[in-house]
Design an enzyme around this catalytic site. Sequence first.
Site, PDB file in Angstrom:
ATOM      1  N   TYR A 216      11.936 -26.675  13.141  1.00 22.16           N
ATOM      2  CA  TYR A 216      13.202 -25.924  13.058  1.00 22.16           C
ATOM      3  C   TYR A 216      14.000 -26.103  14.353  1.00 22.16           C
ATOM      4  O   TYR A 216      15.202 -26.360  14.335  1.00 22.16           O
ATOM      5  CB  TYR A 216      12.870 -24.448  12.803  1.00 22.16           C
ATOM      6  CG  TYR A 216      14.004 -23.478  13.006  1.00 22.16           C
ATOM      7  CD1 TYR A 216      14.953 -23.270  11.999  1.00 22.16           C
ATOM      8  CD2 TYR A 216      14.125 -22.743  14.190  1.00 22.16           C
ATOM      9  CE1 TYR A 216      15.990 -22.356  12.185  1.00 22.16           C
ATOM     10  CE2 TYR A 216      15.146 -21.834  14.372  1.00 22.16           C
ATOM     11  CZ  TYR A 216      16.081 -21.643  13.371  1.00 22.16           C
ATOM     12  OH  TYR A 216      17.103 -20.744  13.546  1.00 22.16           O
ATOM     13  N   LYS A 220      17.767 -27.613  14.826  1.00 20.29           N
ATOM     14  CA  LYS A 220      18.878 -26.848  15.394  1.00 20.29           C
ATOM     15  C   LYS A 220      19.410 -27.510  16.667  1.00 20.29           C
ATOM     16  O   LYS A 220      20.591 -27.404  16.988  1.00 20.29           O
ATOM     17  CB  LYS A 220      18.436 -25.414  15.664  1.00 20.29           C
ATOM     18  CG  LYS A 220      18.180 -24.621  14.380  1.00 20.29           C
ATOM     19  CD  LYS A 220      19.477 -24.428  13.598  1.00 20.29           C
ATOM     20  CE  LYS A 220      19.311 -23.513  12.421  1.00 20.29           C
ATOM     21  NZ  LYS A 220      20.576 -23.018  11.873  1.00 20.29           N
TER      22      LYS A 220
HETATM   23  N1  LIG Z   1      18.449 -14.232  13.569  1.00 18.48           N
HETATM   24  C1  LIG Z   1      18.264 -14.946  14.679  1.00 18.48           C
HETATM   25  O1  LIG Z   1      17.621 -14.502  15.646  1.00 18.48           O
HETATM   26  C2  LIG Z   1      18.887 -16.321  14.795  1.00 18.48           C
HETATM   27  C3  LIG Z   1      18.893 -16.922  16.054  1.00 18.48           C
HETATM   28  C4  LIG Z   1      19.463 -18.178  16.190  1.00 18.48           C
HETATM   29  C5  LIG Z   1      20.016 -18.805  15.102  1.00 18.48           C
HETATM   30  N2  LIG Z   1      19.984 -18.215  13.891  1.00 18.48           N
HETATM   31  C6  LIG Z   1      20.593 -18.948  12.780  1.00 18.48           C
HETATM   32  O2  LIG Z   1      21.576 -18.115  12.198  1.00 18.48           O
HETATM   33  C7  LIG Z   1      21.670 -18.412  10.820  1.00 18.48           C
HETATM   34  C8  LIG Z   1      21.611 -17.128  10.020  1.00 18.48           C
HETATM   35  O3  LIG Z   1      20.421 -16.465  10.309  1.00 18.48           O
HETATM   36  P1  LIG Z   1      20.207 -14.919   9.957  1.00 18.48           P
HETATM   37  O4  LIG Z   1      19.247 -14.444  10.958  1.00 18.48           O
HETATM   38  O5  LIG Z   1      21.493 -14.236   9.773  1.00 18.48           O
HETATM   39  O6  LIG Z   1      19.441 -15.065   8.561  1.00 18.48           O
HETATM   40  P2  LIG Z   1      19.294 -14.063   7.299  1.00 18.48           P
HETATM   41  O7  LIG Z   1      19.608 -12.662   7.691  1.00 18.48           O
HETATM   42  O8  LIG Z   1      17.972 -14.364   6.723  1.00 18.48           O
HETATM   43  O9  LIG Z   1      20.441 -14.586   6.311  1.00 18.48           O
HETATM   44  C9  LIG Z   1      20.390 -15.883   5.806  1.00 18.48           C
HETATM   45  C10 LIG Z   1      21.495 -16.071   4.800  1.00 18.48           C
HETATM   46  O10 LIG Z   1      21.514 -17.424   4.385  1.00 18.48           O
HETATM   47  C11 LIG Z   1      21.335 -17.497   2.944  1.00 18.48           C
HETATM   48  N3  LIG Z   1      20.610 -18.741   2.706  1.00 18.48           N
HETATM   49  C12 LIG Z   1      19.334 -19.048   2.993  1.00 18.48           C
HETATM   50  N4  LIG Z   1      19.059 -20.321   2.656  1.00 18.48           N
HETATM   51  C13 LIG Z   1      20.198 -20.845   2.159  1.00 18.48           C
HETATM   52  C14 LIG Z   1      20.559 -22.125   1.644  1.00 18.48           C
HETATM   53  N5  LIG Z   1      19.684 -23.137   1.555  1.00 18.48           N
HETATM   54  N6  LIG Z   1      21.842 -22.303   1.231  1.00 18.48           N
HETATM   55  C15 LIG Z   1      22.727 -21.299   1.313  1.00 18.48           C
HETATM   56  N7  LIG Z   1      22.457 -20.070   1.772  1.00 18.48           N
HETATM   57  C16 LIG Z   1      21.200 -19.851   2.208  1.00 18.48           C
HETATM   58  C17 LIG Z   1      20.674 -16.175   2.558  1.00 18.48           C
HETATM   59  O11 LIG Z   1      20.980 -15.705   1.231  1.00 18.48           O
HETATM   60  P3  LIG Z   1      20.222 -16.233  -0.101  1.00 18.48           P
HETATM   61  O12 LIG Z   1      18.795 -15.841   0.040  1.00 18.48           O
HETATM   62  O13 LIG Z   1      20.926 -15.541  -1.240  1.00 18.48           O
HETATM   63  O14 LIG Z   1      20.416 -17.716  -0.125  1.00 18.48           O
HETATM   64  C18 LIG Z   1      21.359 -15.232   3.556  1.00 18.48           C
HETATM   65  O15 LIG Z   1      22.646 -14.867   3.109  1.00 18.48           O
HETATM   66  C19 LIG Z   1      20.560 -19.424  10.507  1.00 18.48           C
HETATM   67  O16 LIG Z   1      21.121 -20.717  10.499  1.00 18.48           O
HETATM   68  C20 LIG Z   1      19.618 -19.283  11.681  1.00 18.48           C
HETATM   69  O17 LIG Z   1      18.944 -20.483  11.942  1.00 18.48           O
HETATM   70  C21 LIG Z   1      19.442 -16.975  13.704  1.00 18.48           C
END
Ligand SMILES: NC(=O)c1ccc[n+]([C@@H]2O[C@H](COP(=O)([O-])OP(=O)(O)OC[C@H]3O[C@@H](n4cnc5c(N)ncnc54)[C@H](OP(=O)(O)O)[C@@H]3O)[C@@H](O)[C@H]2O)c1
Length: 309
Positions: A216, A220
């Site tokens: 992952y 990223k």
């Molecule tokens: N949270 C952190 O600490 C963090 C840190 C750095 C980067 N990020 C990045 O930020 C982004 C969002 O993370 P988050 O923490 O907000 O995650 P989250 O709360 O789990 O939300 C993920 C969202 O993406 C959707 N999703 C998952 N797989 C998908 C796919 N293949 N196509 C389209 N939609 C998809 C999910 O809905 P469905 O299940 O309905 O598809 C949900 O709406 C990610 O790219 C993650 O790598 C997060």
Amino acid sequence: MLTNATLRSNGPFPPGQQDPAGSSLFTMLRAVAWAHRSLSHSSSGFSARMQSSGAAGSGVLAERVAVLTGSTVGIGFAIARRLAKDGAHVVISSRKQQNVDRAVATLQEEGLSVTGTVCHVGKAEDRERLVAKALEHSGGVDFLVCNAGVNPLVGSTLGASEQVWDKILNVNVKAPALLLSQLLPHMEKRGNPADTFFCLSPSQTLVILFQELGAYNVSKTALLGLTRTLALELAPKNIRVNCLVPGVIKTDFSKVVRTGCPQPDMQIFFLSRIGQPEDCAGLVSFLCSADASYITGENIVVAGCSSRL
Ligand SMILES: NC(=O)c1ccc[n+]([C@@H]2O[C@H](COP(=O)([O-])OP(=O)(O)OC[C@H]3O[C@@H](n4cnc5c(N)ncnc54)[C@H](OP(=O)(O)O)[C@@H]3O)[C@@H](O)[C@H]2O)c1
């Protein structure tokens, strides 16, 4: 890129007013002041900086259209709400219909201009559907926020199977580029200087501290390169490309690092708390705005600390 045309239409100075000497410094200070106002923290997850006009059709992003992937919960949902509160029409999407319906209904009840559709970013036909949905509003798109990301494996990089690598690279790296190529003709014809594309990549804190997310992390990190490459490629079209780099943000996605991995010393975060999805949203709104017209190719960290100078 800032052209004469963009200065006329959306630059920091009113029409007819000359850009004073030292304008680049002036613009930078304005942007810094704006960002400082937007990013100044309070101890609660919701603070005054997160308030925006709230009215559909008014605000700094009025009459603009934003497309967001993975935006039914978490960081994507917080960004969707913020862009809509700042006046944009927002197109929400994710893989599951019920999640899309719930997110759209929630924001519409708040009086925001929002529509949505199912889009698994790894599927070409879903991306086409998302593009078609976005065009329904006013025939064009201004902003694309590629937020969807997956991490099917907690384990070592070399322990990842070919199937795992394919899934991670398809969703996290290929899909943002492919979706942008599908939307690009519709962004170009808007001709707005703030047309912008974002992707999200974890901050270096995540990369350094949580070694269990090897494949992952690799995917990223590739987004940082994608940001720089596309920023260069799209500059002549006035399309800016930036990358939001969150630290650990409290969502379902980050549960694995918050509970499953060896925990870092919290003192490494200058602000001794985990981030909230809303902590990321104001920055995206700023970067979409005309105040950010001269910012492209940046990876901007929202992590409670950063090792960068
Ligand atoms: N949270 C952190 O600490 C963090 C840190 C750095 C980067 N990020 C990045 O930020 C982004 C969002 O993370 P988050 O923490 O907000 O995650 P989250 O709360 O789990 O939300 C993920 C969202 O993406 C959707 N999703 C998952 N797989 C998908 C796919 N293949 N196509 C389209 N939609 C998809 C999910 O809905 P469905 O299940 O309905 O598809 C949900 O709406 C990610 O790219 C993650 O790598 C997060």
